[in-house]
Write a protein that holds these residues in place. Structure first.
Motif, PDB file in Angstrom:
ATOM      1  N   LEU A  39       2.080   7.569  -0.982  1.00  0.00           N
ATOM      2  CA  LEU A  39       2.975   6.533  -0.456  1.00  0.00           C
ATOM      3  C   LEU A  39       2.468   5.835   0.805  1.00  0.00           C
ATOM      4  O   LEU A  39       3.254   5.268   1.568  1.00  0.00           O
ATOM      5  CB  LEU A  39       4.390   7.093  -0.214  1.00  0.00           C
ATOM      6  N   SER A  40       1.159   5.870   1.038  1.00  0.00           N
ATOM      7  CA  SER A  40       0.621   5.042   2.117  1.00  0.00           C
ATOM      8  C   SER A  40      -0.816   4.633   1.821  1.00  0.00           C
ATOM      9  O   SER A  40      -1.460   5.177   0.915  1.00  0.00           O
ATOM     10  CB  SER A  40       0.671   5.760   3.476  1.00  0.00           C
ATOM     11  N   SER A  86      10.460   5.149   1.492  1.00  0.00           N
ATOM     12  CA  SER A  86      10.971   6.498   1.200  1.00  0.00           C
ATOM     13  C   SER A  86      10.501   7.550   2.192  1.00  0.00           C
ATOM     14  O   SER A  86      11.037   8.647   2.216  1.00  0.00           O
ATOM     15  CB  SER A  86      10.502   6.949  -0.179  1.00  0.00           C
ATOM     16  N   LYS A  87       9.491   7.220   2.981  1.00  0.00           N
ATOM     17  CA  LYS A  87       9.034   8.189   3.979  1.00  0.00           C
ATOM     18  C   LYS A  87       9.933   8.192   5.218  1.00  0.00           C
ATOM     19  O   LYS A  87       9.751   9.014   6.108  1.00  0.00           O
ATOM     20  CB  LYS A  87       7.611   7.841   4.431  1.00  0.00           C
ATOM     21  N   GLU A  92       0.817  -1.221   0.000  1.00  0.00           N
ATOM     22  CA  GLU A  92       0.000   0.000   0.000  1.00  0.00           C
ATOM     23  C   GLU A  92       0.851   1.272   0.000  1.00  0.00           C
ATOM     24  O   GLU A  92       0.326   2.378  -0.126  1.00  0.00           O
ATOM     25  CB  GLU A  92      -0.950  -0.027   1.199  1.00  0.00           C
ATOM     26  N   GLY A  93       2.167   1.091   0.139  1.00  0.00           N
ATOM     27  CA  GLY A  93       3.065   2.241   0.015  1.00  0.00           C
ATOM     28  C   GLY A  93       3.188   2.711  -1.425  1.00  0.00           C
ATOM     29  O   GLY A  93       3.798   3.758  -1.696  1.00  0.00           O
ATOM     30  N   ALA A 121      -0.549  13.515   5.312  1.00  0.00           N
ATOM     31  CA  ALA A 121      -0.063  13.620   3.932  1.00  0.00           C
ATOM     32  C   ALA A 121      -1.210  13.367   2.965  1.00  0.00           C
ATOM     33  O   ALA A 121      -1.411  14.128   2.004  1.00  0.00           O
ATOM     34  CB  ALA A 121       1.053  12.603   3.699  1.00  0.00           C
ATOM     35  N   ALA A 122      -1.968  12.313   3.226  1.00  0.00           N
ATOM     36  CA  ALA A 122      -3.061  11.957   2.315  1.00  0.00           C
ATOM     37  C   ALA A 122      -4.141  13.041   2.327  1.00  0.00           C
ATOM     38  O   ALA A 122      -4.611  13.482   1.264  1.00  0.00           O
ATOM     39  CB  ALA A 122      -3.654  10.610   2.706  1.00  0.00           C
TER      40      ALA A 122
END
Ligand code: F0G
Length: 420
Positions: free
Chosen positions: A111-112, A383-384, A105-106, A143-144
Motif C-alpha cells: 500500500l505504498s 487505509s494505512k 502508488e498506494g 512495511a515494504a
C-alpha cells in the motif's frame, strides 16, 4: 571492477566504487548514486519503447529493468507484483487544470510506493547473500522491507520505528510480515542516526533510501507514468517530500529517459512538505541554501515528519535540473484535500494529500498555469491511516466532514434519520 554495467559514483567528488561493494557513502562522506552503462542495456531508445508492448505480463520492475538496474540477475528478483498502479484522470472534478492525473502508488502490495524501491533493494541483498536487512522508518519503508524480506528465503528484516509516531496499520504491517520490530523513544531522525551507526559496525544490510540501489527501483514510478501517458510529458510532476529519496528517484529516472531520447522534453518538479517539517522548503526559499536540520513538528502526514532529510543534496540537484519549486502546506489543507480526493473514490493518505494540497496552492499562486497538465504522485493508501480519517469526519466543523450517525434499531428512527 567486477561489473561494468553499473557502478556507485559519489555525487560530490565523482569517485567510483564497485557495485557489489556494500557501501552507502563515499569515502569523502557524501552520498552515492548508481550509474549504468545504458549503451549496453538500452542500445536504441525506439526499439526499447516498442519492445515494452510485448512485456506487459512481466512485473513492472522486470519490464523496465534495463533502465532501472540492469546488473541484477533475473533469478534473484523477489517480486510481490508491485507496480502497474493506476493513473487516475480527475480532470472532470478539477477543470482549472489542462489535466490533472493522480498516480496512485498506494495501490502497491504493501500500500505504498516503497515497494518500488524495495524490490530492487531486497533483490540486490538476495543477490549479495545478505541474511539481515534493516531500516529506520516512519512506517511505510518498514512495511515494504518487512514484506520483501519475508518473501526472501533466509532473510530476516529488522525495523526501527519512532515509538508512538506511526499508525497502528503501519505497525501491524511490520509485525505481521515477520520483521523484528523495535520501537525507539525518539523521532525518525533519531532512528536514522542509530541505524547508520549500527550498519557501520555490523554486517546488516541497510535498506533506507540512502542505499542508492533502492532509488534505482523507485525510478519506475516516473517511467511507468510516462509509459501510461504514451511518453507524452506532462508540464508538472508533484510529489510529497520527507527524507527526499523519492523526489531524487523521480528526477533521476526522468533525467535518464531524456538523456536516452525516450522523452523529448523535461517536466517541472514540485516537492511539497508540511509547514512544521520543511527543511527543503526553507532551503529553496533561500536560493537552495545549505540544509538546516529542523526538529520536525508532529503532523497528520506522519510519514514525512522528517527534519534532516538524508537525500537532501540529491533532491536539490534534481529540483535545479527540472526548474523545480518547493511549497509547504498546513494541516487543515492536508486533511481537507484528503477528504476531497477520498470522496472521489480514491483513498489517499495524508502524506499523499500533502502533494495534492501543494498542487492546489501552486495553482492558486499562479505557479502552475491554468492550462498545465499535472501529475500528482500519491504515495500511500488511505487505509494505512484510518484513525486520522475517522477523527476528521467525526468533527462537524471540518469542511468536508461526513459524520457517522448512530441510532436505535427501529424502522421509524431509520426512516426519520433518512428523512423518508
Ligand atoms: N509519502 C509516504 C507515504 C512516505 O511513507 C514517505 C516516506 C514519503 C511520502 C516521503 O518520501 O522520504 O522519499 O521523501 N516515508 C519513509 C518511511 C521515510 O520510512 O516510510 P521520501
Amino acid at each position: 571492477m567486477t561489473d561494468t554495467l553499473s557502478l556507485f559514483t559519489c555525487i560530490e567528488c565523482g569517485k567510483q566504487y564497485d557495485i557489489r561493494e556494500i557501501r552507502y557513502r563515499c569515502d569523502c562522506g557524501d552520498l552515492l548514486e548508481v550509474i549504468h552503462n545504458m549503451d549496453t542495456s538500452i542500445p536504441k531508445a525506439r526499439d526499447w519503447k516498442s519492445s515494452l508492448d510485448g512485456r506487459m505480463n512481466e512485473s513492472a520492475f522486470c519490464r523496465y529493468q534495463d533502465i532501472l538496474f540492469p546488473s541484477l540477475p533475473r533469478e534473484k528478483i523477489i517480486s510481490l507484483k508491485e507496480g502497474d498502479t493506476p493513473l487516475y484522470n480527475v480532470s472532470h472534478a478539477f477543470p482549472d487544470f489542462g489535466s490533472l492525473k493522480l498516480k496512485h502508488e498506494g495501490m502497491n502490495p504493501t500500500l505504498s510506493f516503497k515497494d518500488r524501491g524495495m524490490v530492487a533493494g531486497v533483490s540486490w541483498a538476495n543477490e549479495l547473500g545478505c541474511k539481515h536487512v534493516i531500516c529506520a522508518s516512519t512506517g511505510d519503508t518498514s512495511a515494504a522491507m518487512a514484506a520483501y524480506a519475508g518473501a526472501t528465503p533466509n532473510m530476516k528484516g529488522i525495523v526501527l520505528l519512532p515509538e508512538g509516531k506511526i499508525s497502528p496499520e503501519q505497525l501491524a504491517q511490520a509485525i505481521t510480515y515477520g520483521a523484528l520490530t523495535v520501537g525507539i523513544e525518539t523521532d525518525f531522525d533519531g532512528c536514522m542516526k542509530l541505524v547508520q551507526q549500527l550498519t557501520e559496525k555490523h554486517n546488516i544490510y541497510l535498506l533506507n533510501s540512502m542505499n542508492s540501489v533502492r532509488i534505482e527501483g523507485q525510478k519506475a514510478i516516473g517511467i511507468e507514468t510516462l509509459h501510461q501517458l504514451n511518453w507524452k510529458v506532462p508540464d508538472w510532476f508533484v510529489i510529497p517530500v520527507g527524507n527526499a529519496g523519492n523526489i531524487s528517484a523521480l528526477g533521476k529516472g526522468l533525467r535518464e529517459l531524456h538523456e536516452l531520447g525516450i522523452i523529448d522534453k523535461l517536466p517541472r518538479l514540485a516537492g511539497i512538505q508540511t509547514i512544521g517539517a520543511s527543511p527543503l522548503y526553507e532551503s529553496y526559499k533561500n536560493g537552495y541554501a545549505d540544509l538546516m536540520p529542523q526538529k520536525a513538528k508532529p503532523t497528520k502526514a506522519s510519514a514525512i515528519q522528517i527534519g534532516n532529510p538524508v537525500s537532501f543534496k540529491k533532491a536539490v540537484r534534481e529540483l535545479k535540473h527540472f526548474n523545480g519549486v518547493v511549497e509547504a502546506v498546513s494541516e487543515t489543507e492536508i486533511m481537507d484535500w484528503k477528504a476531497r480526493i477520498d470522496s472521489l473514490g480514491i483513498s489517499i493518505c495524508p502524506n499523499s494529500s500533502v502533494a495534492v494540497s501543494g498542487t492546489m496552492k501552486l495553482l492558486d499562486n499562479g505557479i502552475i498555469d491554468k492550462h498545465d497538465d499535472v501529475v500528482v504522485i500519491l504515495t500511500a493508501h488511505g487505509s494505512k491511516f484510518s484513525n486520522t480519517a475517522i477523527q476528521y469526519h467525526s468533527d462537524p466543523e471540518n469542511k468536508f466532514s461526513n459524520q457517522m450517525l448512530t441510532i436505535q434499531p427501529s424502522l421509524d428512527k431509520l426512516e426519520r434519520t433518512l428523512e423518508l
